[in-house]
Write a protein that holds these residues in place. Structure first.
Motif, short mmCIF file in Angstrom:
data_model
loop_
_atom_site.label_atom_id
_atom_site.label_comp_id
_atom_site.label_asym_id
_atom_site.label_seq_id
_atom_site.Cartn_x
_atom_site.Cartn_y
_atom_site.Cartn_z
N GLY A 478 40.38 -31.74 2.96
CA GLY A 478 41.49 -32.62 3.36
C GLY A 478 41.21 -34.08 3.06
N ARG A 479 39.93 -34.40 2.91
CA ARG A 479 39.58 -35.80 2.63
C ARG A 479 39.77 -36.15 1.16
NH1 ARG A 479 35.59 -38.12 6.41
NH2 ARG A 479 35.42 -36.78 8.22
N LEU A 480 39.83 -35.13 0.29
CA LEU A 480 39.99 -35.39 -1.15
C LEU A 480 41.48 -35.45 -1.44
CD1 LEU A 480 38.49 -35.78 -3.81
CD2 LEU A 480 38.59 -33.30 -4.14
N THR A 481 41.99 -36.65 -1.65
CA THR A 481 43.44 -36.82 -1.74
C THR A 481 43.72 -37.88 -2.80
OG1 THR A 481 45.37 -37.50 -0.45
CG2 THR A 481 43.27 -38.36 0.30
N THR A 482 44.90 -38.45 -2.78
CA THR A 482 45.24 -39.49 -3.76
C THR A 482 45.80 -40.71 -3.04
OG1 THR A 482 47.43 -38.55 -4.06
CG2 THR A 482 45.74 -37.93 -5.69
N LEU A 483 45.62 -41.86 -3.70
CA LEU A 483 46.23 -43.10 -3.21
C LEU A 483 46.91 -43.68 -4.43
CD1 LEU A 483 46.59 -45.16 -0.89
CD2 LEU A 483 44.51 -46.28 -1.72
N GLY A 484 48.22 -43.72 -4.39
CA GLY A 484 48.94 -44.07 -5.62
C GLY A 484 48.61 -43.01 -6.65
N GLU A 485 48.10 -43.42 -7.78
CA GLU A 485 47.80 -42.45 -8.82
C GLU A 485 46.32 -42.08 -8.85
OE1 GLU A 485 49.42 -43.36 -12.61
OE2 GLU A 485 51.45 -43.19 -11.78
N VAL A 488 41.01 -40.15 -4.37
CA VAL A 488 40.07 -40.79 -3.45
C VAL A 488 39.48 -39.76 -2.50
CG1 VAL A 488 41.39 -42.97 -3.49
CG2 VAL A 488 41.76 -41.32 -1.62
N PHE A 489 38.33 -40.10 -1.91
CA PHE A 489 37.72 -39.28 -0.87
C PHE A 489 37.61 -40.15 0.38
CE2 PHE A 489 34.21 -37.56 1.61
CZ PHE A 489 34.48 -36.19 1.60
N VAL A 490 38.25 -39.68 1.46
CA VAL A 490 38.27 -40.48 2.69
C VAL A 490 36.98 -40.26 3.48
CG1 VAL A 490 39.43 -40.89 4.88
CG2 VAL A 490 40.78 -40.47 2.80
N LEU A 491 36.27 -41.35 3.78
CA LEU A 491 35.04 -41.25 4.57
C LEU A 491 35.34 -41.40 6.05
CD1 LEU A 491 32.84 -43.44 2.24
CD2 LEU A 491 32.45 -41.01 2.75
N GLY A 495 43.07 -45.63 12.09
CA GLY A 495 44.48 -45.36 12.43
C GLY A 495 44.74 -43.86 12.27
N GLU A 496 45.96 -43.49 11.94
CA GLU A 496 46.36 -42.08 11.91
C GLU A 496 45.75 -41.35 10.72
OE1 GLU A 496 50.61 -40.62 12.24
OE2 GLU A 496 50.65 -42.60 13.24
N GLN A 497 45.34 -40.08 10.95
CA GLN A 497 44.88 -39.27 9.82
C GLN A 497 46.04 -39.12 8.84
OE1 GLN A 497 42.21 -36.32 10.88
NE2 GLN A 497 42.29 -35.21 8.96
N VAL A 504 38.72 -45.83 5.40
CA VAL A 504 37.61 -46.22 4.53
C VAL A 504 37.39 -45.07 3.57
CG1 VAL A 504 35.19 -46.90 4.39
CG2 VAL A 504 36.57 -47.59 6.37
N TYR A 505 37.54 -45.33 2.27
CA TYR A 505 37.52 -44.24 1.30
C TYR A 505 36.76 -44.65 0.05
CZ TYR A 505 41.32 -47.19 -0.41
OH TYR A 505 42.05 -48.26 -0.83
#
Lengths: 628, 628
Positions: A478-485, A488-491, A495-497, A504-505
């Motif tokens: 679930g931490r391996l996602t995208t930000l814009g294009e 990213v991996f969220v560390l 705030g909200e999941q 911090v990613y």
């Protein structure tokens, strides 16, 4: 056995040949460049020999017997010893060059030398350039019309001094007001002051580590070698850029900027000097010398020298051996005639901080082959032992300083400094136990190493597909996602999941930055190993210098290929070696001379003009593959 | 013949023994202190030997053959010559000590040395401490990463230089802006500046004669040796007293006065420097060195050193050999890193002005036995020749400066400088052909000599009775009158005849002042003659230094007993020798060294602690009796 077959024949010839000296009693064997004096050889290795003049051949106290390999007596020896003594090998250690291997007998010390432990466990015999001498002088008369200055210098005839105008200005009034009971203040071979009464107990120096980001000042009691106060501050030049290149660019764009940058360096140094003196309740006028270790850009700017030629090929220093400088030239308000020792740089990208660091870590005196790495935007790498030293600089880029990393930050409160990953969880250690605010260099290395080890990053440095990730590490998918294009991996969710932008990613581009940095550094030490004809396994110790080195996980540094594959216990954090080198320079003129000698002993290997650099760099971009 | 019978055996031993060198071709025979180098011996005597490094043993151009008396080759000789050449006596003149008498062959000069005539007819070979060198340097590259400073110093490898921080600060920008075509500015062994293009034609120095009353500045073109502008001004310290004692007293009474006096010295020097530069249209930034000759008090005050110990027994200098000083330390705004050569004093009352004067008059190089007298409030006397020199200071009092003389004045416009008397008339010569306003020192000597010769003053210095005067000099009897209770002789009636108070006159007390001055001076040179075992007739020349000397009538000086009884043509006015010595120091480092060497060669004879001084002083109070 021919020379070509000798065990060390494949090693690079750098600097003068070496000789072995065996000091008796005690049986200490030291190896030094041929031609240094026996006195220096002993002093650099913590072996005490009596002396009050500091090796000028005037006090004639440093008597040793050279049992084997005695050199021709010097003109001073001929006056100091009888013909019989000369035949038996008695020499003044300060005048006897170590020309070949020799056995040296040292008589028992009349005065036990004071010593302090500084640097990486280095025992330094105290012999500061600053000397105070209490003098009880006779009053002048018509039968003794010597001038005030002659009267003082005659009482210091074991030293060959010249006087500063300041000392001549004050001498007359001080002598007469204090009934000719005065203290002479000497720095190197200069009489800088004359003080009423006995002030010998008050003698201080300040060692500065002038970093691009942080500046550290240590106030030293020169009579005991003890640090009595330490303070640090951000370099006030920060608004002009985070690294040396941006500051050089600022100076290039606007000619008035150099003056501002110099003033900011001075104000940073001055404020720290005031702070350490206030903390220790020391009168700044009792600080008679300062020492400064910094990279070439910071040093140039602090001295008011245009750094532009450092920033563009062919990367030229204004000077390697710097001119004589006063503390006042660096804006530091201590004794008005206090001197400043500025550590000389090897080159534009191996600066005085590295000279100081090598001195503090004893790289030139240790029998072990060691690798010294100071990781930063510019990464300095030195390989060698007491027989030879090779240095290079690798353009690591700003990954480790946090500047080019999306959630990057300096190793300050709130920075994630350690990341531990399992297929199910991510655990973090944060500086100051605060809420995570970003990722510093060591956290970055940990995070990437963890992701590579779990298979979420492939060996080319690309994030694997979401499906592959879910299979390899179900708890982290679930931490391996995208930000814009961008992937990213969220560390750490702030705030909200799901609100990636506020978390911090680590981004795909961040991984690329680290790959570039790692490739540059690994290419650097690989080329040095190759120049030396050695393999990684021949390295007996890896010294990680600077603050980054103290945070980095040695295991992960090896796994990532940032440092050679040596057993983890051989990887040592050396701490702030630049600052330690600056302290050593204040505590011992011998160590200072050794620092200067390093300029001749280190051979610099330029990477930027090597035809094979790019090929080898690309080879190093890949991550090693882990077995689990 | 034993040593005791040798002709010179009675002469005082002062300084080292002397040796004779015969220079061929040319056959010039010179006599110098044993131990000076052959190069110095030649240079001091105006004999040219090729050299570009100035005697540092680096250019290896000063090749000479020592035909007779060749010394052991130096370590530099061994590298500079073949074994055959060494056997033939070839040596570097700068490394060969004149240890014994020798014949020296000098090869024809490759470069004809420039020379200038300064001092008392001294031919000085130009070798200023200031050197400019135009350099065409290669641009740096990755294959040649020498620092900017190394690049410059490598091109100057016949010199062993250290760099000033200022030079390092400007070097980078100047090199790059000027396409590596630059001029290095060197003073002594210091690189002080780097300038774009070829500026070698612009090289100036300023010689200062810092007198208690008058300060003179001469701007010299150092590349030709020509003075290009001269200016003089009253010392702005005048309001604090006319002589050194009153200025020392002022500084003793109020501690803040020293700072004011120093500032006034600086402003006087600075204004003169600006004036000579403006007059010659020279940029003050092209003045790289200044030289200063002054008495010990003026020198101390100019350097900001308390002069008090000079003014009270036992009369102690702050320093004989002065520290390195910048022009800026003397308040003179020329090149910011310009040096200052300050002539060292022998003692509190034989100052740097005398050192400079002896240098200019060549007292230490002339075979003739000469007497050097600088008459002033303090009178400095030096006796000797190239084999030995004796010096003393006699407290002449203020008679010659005009301060203690009722109608006295300095030798300025309106001062009576020459007085000629017959039994019937008095004729006067007045400076500036103006109405007489007062009497300067030379006029005082003339007037008193005339009165003694005519018998109007008896040999004890008392005015004779009016009756006796009327018999001896009928035409002058009306001038011998009284003012209040004191007897006076009117030299010039101002306003109505008979109005003595408004006339220019000589009082009985004035005569006493002159007697005291004359007695002090005559006792001084008599004691020196006695120390040397000589009589007045052995003196081959009397040099009268300073402005007073140029006004004084030699005949009257002899008649009065102020100078020894030698034929008048042997008495020579030497002019402003202090200023000439300062010029020589700027034009030649060899002459400067010779000036320093004088400190060792002159033996000082202290008068104030001699038991027989008072007796002899009283003996000298009387005037000689004249046969008409």
């Amino acid at each position: 056995m021919t020379a070509a077959e000798a065990p060390d024949a494949h090693l690079p010839a750098a600097g003068p040949p070496r000789v072995d000296l065996l000091f008796e009693p005690g049986g200490r064997r030291v190896r030094v460049p041929a031609g240094v004096t026996v006195f220096d050889a002993a002093s650099w290795n913590g072996i005490g020999i009596d002396s009050t003049c500091g090796g000028h051949g005037t006090c004639k106290k440093c008597r040793v017997r050279i049992v084997d390999g005695a050199a021709t007596p010097s003109s001073v020896d001929i006056r100091a010893f009888s013909p019989d003594e000369l035949r038996l090998g008695w020499r003044l250690a300060c005048r006897a060059d170590a020309a070949s291997d020799a056995v040296v007998e040292v008589p028992p010390l009349v005065t036990r030398p004071k010593a302090a432990t500084v640097g990486v466990g280095r025992r330094v015999i105290l012999r500061p350039a600053v000397q105070k001498r209490y003098l009880e002088l006779g009053e002048p008369s018509l039968a003794d019309q010597r001038s005030d200055l002659e009267r003082i210098l005659d009482a210091l005839d074991d030293l060959e001094l010249r006087a500063d105008l300041h000392a001549v200005r004050v001498a007359g009034r001080v002598l007469r007001a204090a009934d000719y009971l005065v203290t002479a203040v000497i720095v190197d071979d200069v009489l800088i002051d004359v003080q009423p009464g006995d002030t010998t107990a008050l003698s201080y120096g300040i060692a500065f580590d002038l970093g691009t980001t942080t500046v550290v000042a240590t106030l030293l009691d020169l009579s005991t070698g003890t640090p009595v106060a330490v303070a640090s501050a951000l370099n006030a030049q920060q608004p002009f850029g985070a690294d040396v290149i941006t500051r050089i660019s600022a100076a290039m764009l606007d000619p008035s900027t150099l003056g501002k940058l110099t003033e900011l360096a001075h104000s940073t140094l001055a404020a720290l000097a005031a702070e350490v003196c206030a903390e220790a309740r020391v009168d700044p006028a009792d600080v008679y010398e300062i020492a400064l270790a910094g990279n070439a850009t910071m040093t140039h700017i602090a001295l008011g020298i245009d750094p532009e030629p450092l920033g563009v090929a062919p990367f030229i220093l204004a000077a390697r051996l710097l001119p004589e400088v006063l503390a006042a030239d660096l804006g530091v308000a201590v004794h008005p005639r206090a001197r400043a020792v500025v550590f000389p740089p090897f080159g534009a990208y191996v600066g005085g901080d590295i000279t100081a660091g090598l001195l503090a870590s004893g790289m030139d005196r240790d029998a072990r082959t060691r690798l010294f790495i100071d990781i930063g935007t510019n990464c300095e790498i030195v390989l060698g032992n007491r027989d030879w030293l090779l240095a290079t600089a690798a353009p690591a880029g700003p990954a480790f300083e946090g500047a080019a990393i999306r959630c990057g930050m300096r190793a300050a409160e709130g920075a994630i400094e350690v990341v531990t990953m399992t297929p199910d969880s991510v655990s973090l250690r944060v500086i100051g136990d605060a809420e995570p605010a970003g990722l510093c260099g060591s956290g970055l290395v940990d995070a990437v190493t963890g992701l590579v080890r779990l298979g979420l990053l492939d060996s080319t440095g690309r994030f694997v597909s979401v499906e592959a990730a879910a299979a390899l590490a179900p708890g982290l998918a679930g931490r391996l996602t995208t930000l814009g294009e961008e992937r990213v991996f969220v560390l750490h969710w702030l705030g909200e999941q799901g609100d990636v932008a506020r978390s911090v990613y680590l981004t795909q581009r961040d991984v690329r930055e680290l790959q570039f940095a790692k490739a540059a550094i690994a290419t650097g030490w690989r080329i040095l190993l190759e120049e030396a004809g050695l393999a990684a396994g021949d390295i007996q110790q890896v010294l990680l210098a600077g603050s980054f080195g103290s945070y980095l996980s040695p295991g992960n540094a090896v796994r990532l290929g940032l440092v050679p594959d040596v057993p983890v216990p051989r990887i040592v954090s050396a701490g702030n070696v630049a600052g330690e080198g600056a302290k050593m320079a204040l505590l011992s003129v011998r160590e200072r001379a050794a620092g200067l000698a390093l300029l001749e002993e280190v051979r610099y290997v330029e990477l930027s003009d090597r035809a094979d650099f790019n090929d080898r760099f690309i080879d190093q971009l890949a991550f090693p593959s882990f077995a689990g």
